[in-house]
Write an enzyme that holds these catalytic residues in place. Structure first.
Site, PDB file in Angstrom:
ATOM      1  N   ASP A  98       1.204  -1.276  -0.034  1.00 31.51           N
ATOM      2  CA  ASP A  98      -0.176   0.273  -0.273  1.00 31.51           C
ATOM      3  C   ASP A  98       0.768   0.882  -0.166  1.00 31.51           C
ATOM      4  O   ASP A  98       1.697   1.455   0.812  1.00 31.51           O
ATOM      5  CB  ASP A  98      -1.234  -0.054   1.936  1.00 31.51           C
ATOM      6  N   ASP A 203      -3.282   4.586  -2.443  1.00 32.43           N
ATOM      7  CA  ASP A 203      -4.345   5.010  -1.193  1.00 32.43           C
ATOM      8  C   ASP A 203      -5.319   5.981  -1.490  1.00 32.43           C
ATOM      9  O   ASP A 203      -4.527   7.356  -2.757  1.00 32.43           O
ATOM     10  CB  ASP A 203      -3.904   5.241   0.390  1.00 32.43           C
ATOM     11  N   GLU A 266      -7.817   3.069  -4.948  1.00 31.74           N
ATOM     12  CA  GLU A 266      -8.237   2.799  -4.353  1.00 31.74           C
ATOM     13  C   GLU A 266      -8.958   4.015  -4.908  1.00 31.74           C
ATOM     14  O   GLU A 266      -9.244   5.099  -4.730  1.00 31.74           O
ATOM     15  CB  GLU A 266      -8.669   3.138  -3.027  1.00 31.74           C
ATOM     16  N   HIS A 331     -10.951  -4.174   4.949  1.00 32.65           N
ATOM     17  CA  HIS A 331     -10.360  -4.035   5.716  1.00 32.65           C
ATOM     18  C   HIS A 331     -11.017  -2.320   6.102  1.00 32.65           C
ATOM     19  O   HIS A 331     -11.509  -1.465   7.143  1.00 32.65           O
ATOM     20  CB  HIS A 331      -8.698  -3.497   5.750  1.00 32.65           C
ATOM     21  N   ASP A 332     -11.475  -2.171   5.119  1.00 30.46           N
ATOM     22  CA  ASP A 332     -12.898  -0.444   4.870  1.00 30.46           C
ATOM     23  C   ASP A 332     -14.496  -1.314   5.815  1.00 30.46           C
ATOM     24  O   ASP A 332     -14.750  -0.432   5.331  1.00 30.46           O
ATOM     25  CB  ASP A 332     -12.823  -0.007   4.339  1.00 30.46           C
TER      26      ASP A 332
HETATM   27  C1  NOJ Z   1      -8.612   4.734   2.893  1.00 32.01           C
HETATM   28  C2  NOJ Z   1      -8.363   3.531   3.452  1.00 32.01           C
HETATM   29  O1  NOJ Z   1      -8.554   2.156   2.912  1.00 32.01           O
HETATM   30  C3  NOJ Z   1      -8.544   3.639   4.932  1.00 32.01           C
HETATM   31  O2  NOJ Z   1      -8.011   2.383   5.399  1.00 32.01           O
HETATM   32  C4  NOJ Z   1      -8.224   4.963   5.556  1.00 32.01           C
HETATM   33  O3  NOJ Z   1      -8.727   4.968   6.393  1.00 32.01           O
HETATM   34  C5  NOJ Z   1      -8.022   6.051   4.289  1.00 32.01           C
HETATM   35  N1  NOJ Z   1      -7.585   5.950   3.193  1.00 32.01           N
HETATM   36  C6  NOJ Z   1      -7.185   7.165   4.728  1.00 32.01           C
HETATM   37  O4  NOJ Z   1      -5.962   6.942   4.347  1.00 32.01           O
END
Ligand code: NOJ
Length: 560
Positions: A98, A203, A266, A331-332
């Site tokens: 990442d 990211d 992302e 993970h989100d």
């Molecule tokens: C996306 C990431 O997947 C997330 O976990 C993070 O909080 C935010 N970007 C900020 O970096």
């Protein structure tokens, strides 16, 4: 057609903190991951995606990077990482890292220097603005993480200016307008590639460009996202004019020089319609992006009609050379089997059905740790059990506005990112075999029943199903090269599609419901003879006969 390695790859996301703890400190670590590489090999994945494991104060679990050149001591050392990389490579598993390039931690040396004085050489690595005449922040933007007064700007006494932080106060945004910052980032990316990593997950890659002059947003404050009048408006800093110049510059300076390196962004704001502007190879920006059109913690679970529509729109992007990326959870988000399937009676069946939908879709697939054993959301009872900053922010804001703790928990618990982040279940020993210490986040109490060891012994093992499915992906070119066509579009429960290439046609039939249904298939499908190559219902005979009932959450894959 020849494919790049990553186009055929199955990616497996490792959230290191929750994967496997080798030293009993309650946090997963690299030695823990190393010990599980043989299991990942057996599963059949091709590439690991590590969420950030760099040195970090962990305000956002590593998405706040303090040292882009080192591994957080909680996870191990750089030497451990190199050893892991070698071991993974020797097993034929690639590794992507990442990269958090929109912001760093305020503990990063660049920011520590930047805040010292207005003429510090690092000053412009970050976005500094003077206060308005009345001393208030430069504009009305709110930050995503509910902290302080809610503003996306934080005042810094030393120099009397504000810095921008779209996320936490301790996560200042980097200034991509400033050439030396770009060169610093490029140097760092090349350093990892030279070490042998196989690519990057980028990211929030669409947020690197900010609008000139930092204008106020005109969007009205959302009462749910109240920030003292500051307004959370993702559009202000997402896909701004000029973003392509930044991404192309990074491609020219870094990615183009490493032909085997892959990049997946992302894709905040990415849709099938705008994807070609970012990820068609002719753009020379990034290779792929995963999107939020189907899977997002913030949207209701997709319907069968939405699934067909979105997959078809993404399939059409392939005409422009786009390579889509599929996933249902990460993970989100929440656990996919809880959100899109049935984590009760049909947990095994629905976990397998979701696996087939993502692994036979056009493009890549990203699995998230624990999907291969059907891990579920956690029942959180108290706010103290949570870690995720969104969850804490939402909870305390609801309580401040008069909600009872029970009401606030009922709202935040099922939505929390902690559901996916809870430790992995290896076996039924204490703490699911994740740690011998105190786990950093509550272990789901259902681990004695749902764990890898138990699953692999079970006659309807989800892990074994994934193994077959991932093998099937490799052996059947229709998965990579096939057209996509949906049938029975009248149904709101059944998903039927073919993937056809000159060598073969693959047929997928999925009953995405808890009902037994007689599925009538069109004659153009039934007139052929098909071979069933995968089912999650061994008890049914391979048959496309309309008369036979399709069992709850039944999924089958046929080829001819
Ligand atoms: C996306 C990431 O997947 C997330 O976990 C993070 O909080 C935010 N970007 C900020 O970096």
């Amino acid at each position: 057609m020849d494919k790049k390695w990553w186009q055929k790859a199955v990616f497996y996301e490792i959230y290191c903190k929750s994967f496997c703890d080798s030293d009993g400190d309650g946090l997963g670590d690299l030695k823990g991951v190393m010990s599980k590489l043989p299991m990942l090999k057996e599963l059949g994945i091709d590439c690991i995606w590590f969420t950030p494991i760099y040195t970090s104060p962990q305000v956002d679990n590593g998405y706040d990077v303090a040292d882009y050149y080192d591994i957080d001591p909680r996870y191990g050392t750089l030497e451990d990482f190199k050893e892991l990389l070698d071991k993974a490579h020797s097993l034929g598993i690639k590794v992507i890292m990442d990269q958090v390039l929109n912001h760093s931690s305020d503990e990063c040396v660049w920011f520590r220097e930047s805040r010292k004085s207005k003429d510090n050489p690092y000053r412009n690595y970050y976005i500094w603005q003077p206060p308005k005449a009345d001393g208030t922040p430069p504009n009305n933007w709110g930050s995503y993480f509910r902290e302080g007064d809610g503003s996306a700007w934080e005042f810094d006494e030393t120099t009397g200016e504000y810095y921008l932080h779209q996320y936490a106060i301790k996560m200042p945004d980097l200034n991509w307008e400033y050439q030396p910052l770009r060169q610093e980032i490029y140097k760092m990316l090349r350093w990892w590639l030279d070490m042998g990593v196989d690519g990057f997950r980028l990211d929030v890659f669409t947020r690197l460009k900010k609008p000139a002059g930092f204008p106020d947003t005109k969007k009205a404050p959302d009462p749910k996202l109240d920030r003292n009048g500051f307004v959370v408006d993702p559009s202000m800093c997402t896909m701004q004019e000029g973003i392509h110049e930044i991404l192309h510059d990074m491609w020219v300076n870094v990615f183009s020089k490493y032909p085997n390196c892959m990049t997946v962004g992302e894709g905040t704001g990415i849709t099938p319609e705008n994807a070609p502007e970012y990820i068609a190879p002719s753009c020379e920006e990034i290779d792929s992006a995963y999107h939020f059109n189907l899977a997002s913690r913030k949207r209701p679970p997709f319907t069968v009609a939405e699934f067909r529509d979105i997959q078809m729109r993404w399939f059409k992007t392939m005409e422009h050379g786009v390579w889509p990326s599929n996933y249902f959870s990460n993970h989100d988000s929440r656990r996919q089997v809880t959100y899109y399937g049935d984590d009760g009676e049909y947990r095994r069946e629905s976990a397998k059905l979701l696996a087939v939908l993502s692994c036979t879709a056009p493009g890549n697939v990203y699995l998230f740790q624990g999907e291969e054993i059907g891990m579920t959301n956690v029942q959180y009872d108290r706010i103290e059990e949570h870690d995720c900053c969104y969850t804490l922010g939402d909870y305390y804001s609801m309580v401040a506005k008069g909600a009872t703790p029970q009401e606030a928990m009922a709202y935040v618990g099922p939505r929390s990112r902690d559901n996916a982040r809870a430790p992995y279940h290896w076996n039924d020993s204490e703490n699911a075999g994740f740690t011998t210490g105190k786990p950093w986040l509550k272990v789901n109490p259902n681990y004695p029943e749902i764990n890898l060891e138990a699953d692999r012994k079970h006659p309807q093992s989800i892990f074994a199903f994934y193994q077959k499915l991932l093998k099937l992906r490799k052996e059947n070119p229709a998965v990579y090269d096939g057209d996509l066509r949906f049938y029975r579009e009248d149904s709101d429960k059944v998903i039927v599609y073919t993937r056809s290439c000159p060598e073969q046609t693959m047929l997928v039939i999925a009953n995405k419901s808890g009902d037994t249904l007689p599925v009538e298939l069109p004659e153009e499908l039934t007139r052929h003879s098909w071979k069933r190559i995968l089912t999650n219902r061994e008890e049914t005979a391979p048959s496309l006969e309309g008369g036979r009932g399709w069992l709850p959450w039944e999924v089958e894959v046929y080829v001819r």
